[in-house]
Motif scaffolding. Structure first.
Motif, PDB file in Angstrom:
ATOM      1  N   ARG A  92       0.827  -1.206   0.000  1.00  0.00           N
ATOM      2  CA  ARG A  92       0.000   0.000   0.000  1.00  0.00           C
ATOM      3  C   ARG A  92       0.863   1.258   0.000  1.00  0.00           C
ATOM      4  O   ARG A  92       0.510   2.262  -0.639  1.00  0.00           O
ATOM      5  N   SER A  93       1.978   1.218   0.717  1.00  0.00           N
ATOM      6  CA  SER A  93       2.887   2.360   0.719  1.00  0.00           C
ATOM      7  C   SER A  93       3.439   2.614  -0.678  1.00  0.00           C
ATOM      8  O   SER A  93       3.500   3.763  -1.149  1.00  0.00           O
ATOM      9  N   ARG A  94       3.824   1.564  -1.379  1.00  0.00           N
ATOM     10  CA  ARG A  94       4.345   1.726  -2.741  1.00  0.00           C
ATOM     11  C   ARG A  94       3.271   2.256  -3.680  1.00  0.00           C
ATOM     12  O   ARG A  94       3.546   3.105  -4.544  1.00  0.00           O
ATOM     13  N   THR A 116       2.844   5.922  -3.076  1.00  0.00           N
ATOM     14  CA  THR A 116       3.995   6.679  -3.566  1.00  0.00           C
ATOM     15  C   THR A 116       3.982   6.776  -5.081  1.00  0.00           C
ATOM     16  O   THR A 116       4.455   7.765  -5.659  1.00  0.00           O
ATOM     17  N   ALA A 146       1.948  11.930  -1.294  1.00  0.00           N
ATOM     18  CA  ALA A 146       2.811  10.881  -0.742  1.00  0.00           C
ATOM     19  C   ALA A 146       4.159  10.867  -1.460  1.00  0.00           C
ATOM     20  O   ALA A 146       5.216  10.758  -0.825  1.00  0.00           O
ATOM     21  N   MET A 161      10.189   4.070   1.967  1.00  0.00           N
ATOM     22  CA  MET A 161       9.008   3.564   1.272  1.00  0.00           C
ATOM     23  C   MET A 161       8.627   2.155   1.716  1.00  0.00           C
ATOM     24  O   MET A 161       7.443   1.828   1.847  1.00  0.00           O
ATOM     25  N   PRO A 212       7.055   1.071   6.625  1.00  0.00           N
ATOM     26  CA  PRO A 212       7.092   2.309   5.845  1.00  0.00           C
ATOM     27  C   PRO A 212       6.807   3.528   6.709  1.00  0.00           C
ATOM     28  O   PRO A 212       6.078   3.465   7.703  1.00  0.00           O
ATOM     29  N   ILE A 249       4.988   6.040   6.150  1.00  0.00           N
ATOM     30  CA  ILE A 249       3.600   6.528   6.114  1.00  0.00           C
ATOM     31  C   ILE A 249       2.618   5.494   6.661  1.00  0.00           C
ATOM     32  O   ILE A 249       1.412   5.635   6.452  1.00  0.00           O
ATOM     33  N   SER A 250       3.103   4.491   7.362  1.00  0.00           N
ATOM     34  CA  SER A 250       2.219   3.419   7.842  1.00  0.00           C
ATOM     35  C   SER A 250       1.063   3.943   8.682  1.00  0.00           C
ATOM     36  O   SER A 250      -0.073   3.469   8.563  1.00  0.00           O
ATOM     37  N   ILE A 279      -1.684   5.720   6.255  1.00  0.00           N
ATOM     38  CA  ILE A 279      -2.106   5.133   4.982  1.00  0.00           C
ATOM     39  C   ILE A 279      -3.605   5.300   4.781  1.00  0.00           C
ATOM     40  O   ILE A 279      -4.076   5.634   3.687  1.00  0.00           O
TER      41      ILE A 279
END
Length: 511
Positions: free
Chosen positions: A43-45, A48, A54, A129, A237, A239-240, A243
């Motif tokens: 989800r982070s990728r 991004t 992001a 990331m 990541p 931004i965990s 998210i």
């Protein structure tokens, strides 16, 4: 006596209406993270790749922590080595020259595509990331390079338990630990597991066990990740924690954009007093006839434009279309969510959005100083856990090859490997005032030229050497350097009527 059911800490209440259903599990760091790590990373990728904010947040961290790379400043502990300061300066120049020869060449990359600065950026971006960044120091002699040491960056997805084994007390997230939690070996998949899903058949079912160090202590794996709890084997990541906010805000913004586009396509409604049943009967009772008549009437109407006269049929009237979208509170709500996201990433809101339009000088300076603490902390960790280990690996080879004189290297390894790493400069909000402050600090003896240059991403010796060359050239041309220094600097007075001015204390002010 406290009443029955009361708690000393209200946050621990299990009977209050607000907290009764909030019963999170108390588990170890790995038990909380590892089962959900794959979902967090994917989800982070995706964010991004597809979310501009992001992507901007990650790029801001990379630009300010790594920038154009970390520069080596070798500082051998000459006192511990029984040497003089002059010896240390000569040794430093020789070592840094040879380091640049290796680090500025793509031969330091096992793939022969990036130099050390590029590898550093790739490692840090991967850590931000994905939560993890993995590199394997290799020994690959190659034509055109005097050094065989090189680094292979490995996607963190390949670090996993062989054959999908369940995590155990000694094997977690692809890492073997001893009883004290020290890594003993890393299990690296031969190819990325996603290659099989995309039809790119490889050795996806083969793992290689790589010891953490050789028998004589040389690193074989460099693993970057932030530890938030004791016993944590892998990272997560950056931004965990936000998210969900990122995704929901993305949906909300998309919905408002769709509504705005639809609203822009509609100008007015034409209403008729005839009901759909009467219109259906009028057209002979067939839906085809009704549709045909409506299309015919619409083709005969002129399009809306300035000064246009729209003829209406008997019983019809025109009503203006007055949309309520985008919502009036859209901007305020978006800003509130963005501030939440920025705080989670350790960035000021203004820096995440690159928007200083509503910020005065004092607020901007405070925000940038706070951000600088985050950048500096991350840079120190990157230097300690990535750049320094790479330098030690390279220095060991250079010493053994006889390129650098280091008697008793293995007995005094720490003294020889002592160094500092210079990152991108902090920059100046008000160059005049901050330059004056730097001069005052040096004159007061609480700072040095080395420290002030390092704050701006410069090497103090290079600055002095370049300055000496410039002064020599000025004298050769018959120009007195003192005459240039005597020129009074131009003074700028800030416009007090500019929005956001800080009572004359802003950039360039003489107050």
């Amino acid at each position: 006596m406290p009443r029955l059911g009361a708690v000393s800490h209200q946050g621990a209440s299990t009977t209050s209406q607000q907290l009764a259903s909030w019963l999170p599990i108390r588990a170890s760091a790995d038990a909380d993270l590892l089962p959900e790590l794959g979902t967090l990373v994917s989800r982070s990728r995706d964010l991004t790749r597809n979310n501009g904010i992001a992507a901007a947040g990650v790029q801001t961290l990379v630009d300010n922590v790594v920038g154009v790379g970390l520069r080596l400043s070798a500082l051998p502990d000459y006192r511990a080595l029984g040497q003089s300061a002059e010896w240390a300066m000569d040794w430093q120049r020789t070592t840094e020259r040879l380091w640049r020869e290796w680090a500025d060449s793509p031969h330091c990359d096992a793939a022969c595509t990036l130099n050390f600065a590029g590898l550093t950026e790739l490692m840090f971006r991967s850590q931000v990331m994905n939560g993890d960044a993995v590199a394997l120091p290799l020994w690959l002699p190659r034509p055109g390079s005097r050094f065989a040491s090189c680094l292979q960056v490995v996607e963190s997805d390949r670090l996993s338990n062989p054959g999908g084994q369940v995590d155990s007390a000694t094997l977690r997230g692809g890492i073997e630990h001893d009883t004290y939690g020290a890594p003993q070996a890393y299990h690296i998949r031969q190819s990325h597991p996603g290659d099989y899903l995309m039809g790119m058949i490889g050795d996806t079912g083969v793992w290689q066990r790589i010891p953490a160090r050789t028998a004589w202590g040389r690193r074989r794996v460099i693993h970057l990740h932030d530890k938030e709890r004791s016993g944590q084997s892998r990272g997560k990541p950056v931004i965990s924690a936000v998210i969900q906010q990122f995704k929901m805000l993305d949906k909300y913004s998309g919905a408002e954009l769709d509504a705005a586009v639809i609203n822009a396509m509609m100008a007015a409604f034409i209403e008729t007093e005839m009901s759909s049943e009467d219109l259906f009967e009028l057209m002979g009772g067939t839906a085809e006839g009704m549709d045909k008549e409506i299309r015919k009437r619409n083709r005969g109407r002129p399009r809306l434009k300035p000064g246009a006269i729209i003829p209406l049929y008997p019983g019809e009237k025109m009503s203006p279309f007055m949309p309520a979208r985008p919502a009036a509170q859209f901007e305020a709500f978006t800003v509130a969510v963005m501030r939440h996201i920025a705080a989670s990433m350790g960035l000021p809101y203004e820096l995440l959005l690159k928007d200083f339009s509503k910020t005065n000088y004092s607020s901007a300076r405070a925000a940038l100083l706070e951000a600088w603490r985050t950048f500096r902390g991350r840079r120190e960790k990157l230097a300690d856990y990535w750049a320094q280990p790479c330098y030690e690996l390279w220095l060991e080879e250079a010493v053994n090859a006889g390129l650098i004189d280091a008697p008793g290297f293995y007995e005094h390894r720490a003294a020889y490997c002592r160094s500092k790493w210079i990152g991108p400069g902090r920059g100046w909000v008000d160059p005049v005032k901050e330059a004056q402050a730097a001069q005052i600090r040096m004159n007061a003896g609480i700072s040095t030229l080395e420290a002030e240059c390092a704050e701006q991403g410069l090497d103090w010796e290079e600055v002095l050497e370049q300055r000496a060359r410039e002064l020599t050239r000025l004298r050769e041309l018959g120009i007195d350097p003192a005459s240039l220094a005597a020129v009074a600097p131009v003074t700028f007075v800030e416009n007090q009527n500019v929005k956001g001015a800080d009572d004359g204390q802003g950039p360039g002010s003489t107050a």
